[in-house]
Motif scaffolding. Structure first.
Motif, PDB file in Angstrom:
ATOM      1  N   GLU A 130       0.862  -1.185   0.000  1.00 45.93           N
ATOM      2  CA  GLU A 130       0.000   0.000   0.000  1.00 45.93           C
ATOM      3  C   GLU A 130       0.897   1.232   0.000  1.00 45.93           C
ATOM      4  OE1 GLU A 130      -3.803   1.893   2.430  1.00 45.93           O
ATOM      5  OE2 GLU A 130      -2.538   0.364   3.384  1.00 45.93           O
ATOM      6  N   ASN A 132       1.749   5.521  -0.194  1.00 42.24           N
ATOM      7  CA  ASN A 132       1.340   6.763   0.462  1.00 42.24           C
ATOM      8  C   ASN A 132       1.880   7.946  -0.347  1.00 42.24           C
ATOM      9  OD1 ASN A 132       0.747   8.913   2.095  1.00 42.24           O
ATOM     10  ND2 ASN A 132       2.171   8.351   3.725  1.00 42.24           N
ATOM     11  N   GLU A 134       0.582  11.122  -0.182  1.00 42.17           N
ATOM     12  CA  GLU A 134      -0.008  12.335   0.377  1.00 42.17           C
ATOM     13  C   GLU A 134       0.897  13.553   0.210  1.00 42.17           C
ATOM     14  OE1 GLU A 134      -0.896  11.471   4.427  1.00 42.17           O
ATOM     15  OE2 GLU A 134      -2.577  10.129   3.969  1.00 42.17           O
ATOM     16  N   SER A 135       2.195  13.339   0.146  1.00 46.57           N
ATOM     17  CA  SER A 135       3.130  14.466   0.051  1.00 46.57           C
ATOM     18  C   SER A 135       3.306  14.963  -1.385  1.00 46.57           C
ATOM     19  CB  SER A 135       4.496  14.049   0.608  1.00 46.57           C
ATOM     20  OG  SER A 135       5.046  12.982  -0.156  1.00 46.57           O
ATOM     21  N   THR A 230       8.830   6.788   3.075  1.00 54.05           N
ATOM     22  CA  THR A 230       7.925   7.932   3.086  1.00 54.05           C
ATOM     23  C   THR A 230       6.705   7.680   2.208  1.00 54.05           C
ATOM     24  OG1 THR A 230       9.754   9.478   3.436  1.00 54.05           O
ATOM     25  CG2 THR A 230       7.710  10.403   2.546  1.00 54.05           C
ATOM     26  N   TYR A 231       6.914   6.874   1.154  1.00 49.06           N
ATOM     27  CA  TYR A 231       5.858   6.659   0.174  1.00 49.06           C
ATOM     28  C   TYR A 231       5.208   5.272   0.271  1.00 49.06           C
ATOM     29  CZ  TYR A 231       8.362  10.644  -1.744  1.00 49.06           C
ATOM     30  OH  TYR A 231       8.972  11.864  -1.895  1.00 49.06           O
ATOM     31  N   LYS A 233       3.060   2.725   2.815  1.00 48.82           N
ATOM     32  CA  LYS A 233       2.332   2.542   4.072  1.00 48.82           C
ATOM     33  C   LYS A 233       2.617   1.186   4.697  1.00 48.82           C
ATOM     34  CE  LYS A 233      -1.669   5.527   3.174  1.00 48.82           C
ATOM     35  NZ  LYS A 233      -3.152   5.557   3.040  1.00 48.82           N
TER      36      LYS A 233
END
Length: 241
Positions: A130, A132, A134-135, A230-231, A233
């Motif tokens: 999964e 991420n 968001e950034s 960071t990317y 999950k």
């Protein structure tokens, strides 16, 4: 036992490992995939196939053998494929027609890489990760290009850093073929951001590049995963590194 007999025995063992873990027909099909074949794979991934059932409990990369390295590459290709699928499906409004076409092509490359590792690993493959994002501002060309450059530069460093861990020559050859494509992507994106910077190795010193020696970036898996987390999950556990 004579040296040539030892070599023959070793070759037979490698052949057996190759047949069991990859499958000759499947391997050649993916390694020699045509552009049309890649497009078909991509067409089947409109729902971002491979992300329907993300691994929520975590994934383990065991570097005790080649399977750990291949799963490591598979994890990174999942990340890149997910990013490019999202960009290609809704590119920034300021993207030119040429840029849109390029990101469509790179999407197909990354999906092909992801699906190759998934098929090659078979039941030994980790689950789908999964991501991420968001950034990342996917409406901004600057944000998308900066992320693309970061992913491609990191991908090159990852393959170069993990290559020495591969014992199977066939796997090493394929890793070389894939990392060269990643480097082409990186060069193109870098030039979009700053014309003429495609081969700026000085800017890659933090990733292990050596400009004076003409050597590209190379990072060990632990350093790459620390940056990539960071990317992602999904929790990634690492053993025998």
């Amino acid at each position: 036992m004579k040296n040539n007999e030892l070599e023959t025995k070793s070759e037979l063992q490698d052949e057996s490992l190759f047949d069991k873990t990859v499958g000759r027909r499947s391997f050649l099909q993916y390694a020699g995939a045509s552009a049309a074949g890649i497009a078909l794979v991509a067409a089947g991934c409109r729902k971002d196939r491979g992300y329907d059932n993300p691994v929520m409990g975590g994934a383990t990369l065991d570097f005790k053998d080649d399977f750990g390295v291949l799963n490591y590459a598979y994890a990174l290709e999942q990340l890149e494929a997910a990013f490019y699928v999202k960009v290609a499906s809704a590119p920034p409004a300021s993207f030119t027609a040429a840029q849109k076409a390029y990101f469509q092509d790179i999407q197909f490359h990354e999906i092909a890489h992801r699906e190759f590792f998934k098929a090659a690993l078979g039941t030994a493959a980790i689950g789908s990760l999964e991501v991420n994002f968001e950034s990342i501002d996917f409406t901004s060309s600057a944000s998308v290009l900066a992320t693309a450059m970061a992913f491609e530069d990191l991908g090159v460093a990852a393959y170069n850093g993990a290559g020495p861990r591969l014992k199977n020559g066939t796997f090493l050859l394929l890793a070389g073929k894939i990392v060269s494509v990643e480097a082409r992507h990186a060069a193109y994106v870098r030039d979009l951001i700053s014309n003429g910077s495609f081969a700026d190795l000085n800017s890659l010193a933090s990733l292990g590049a050596n400009n004076s020696a003409g050597l590209d970036a190379a990072l060990t898996p632990d350093k790459v995963l620390n940056i990539a987390k960071t990317y992602i999950k999904t929790k990634i556990n690492v053993t025998n590194l």
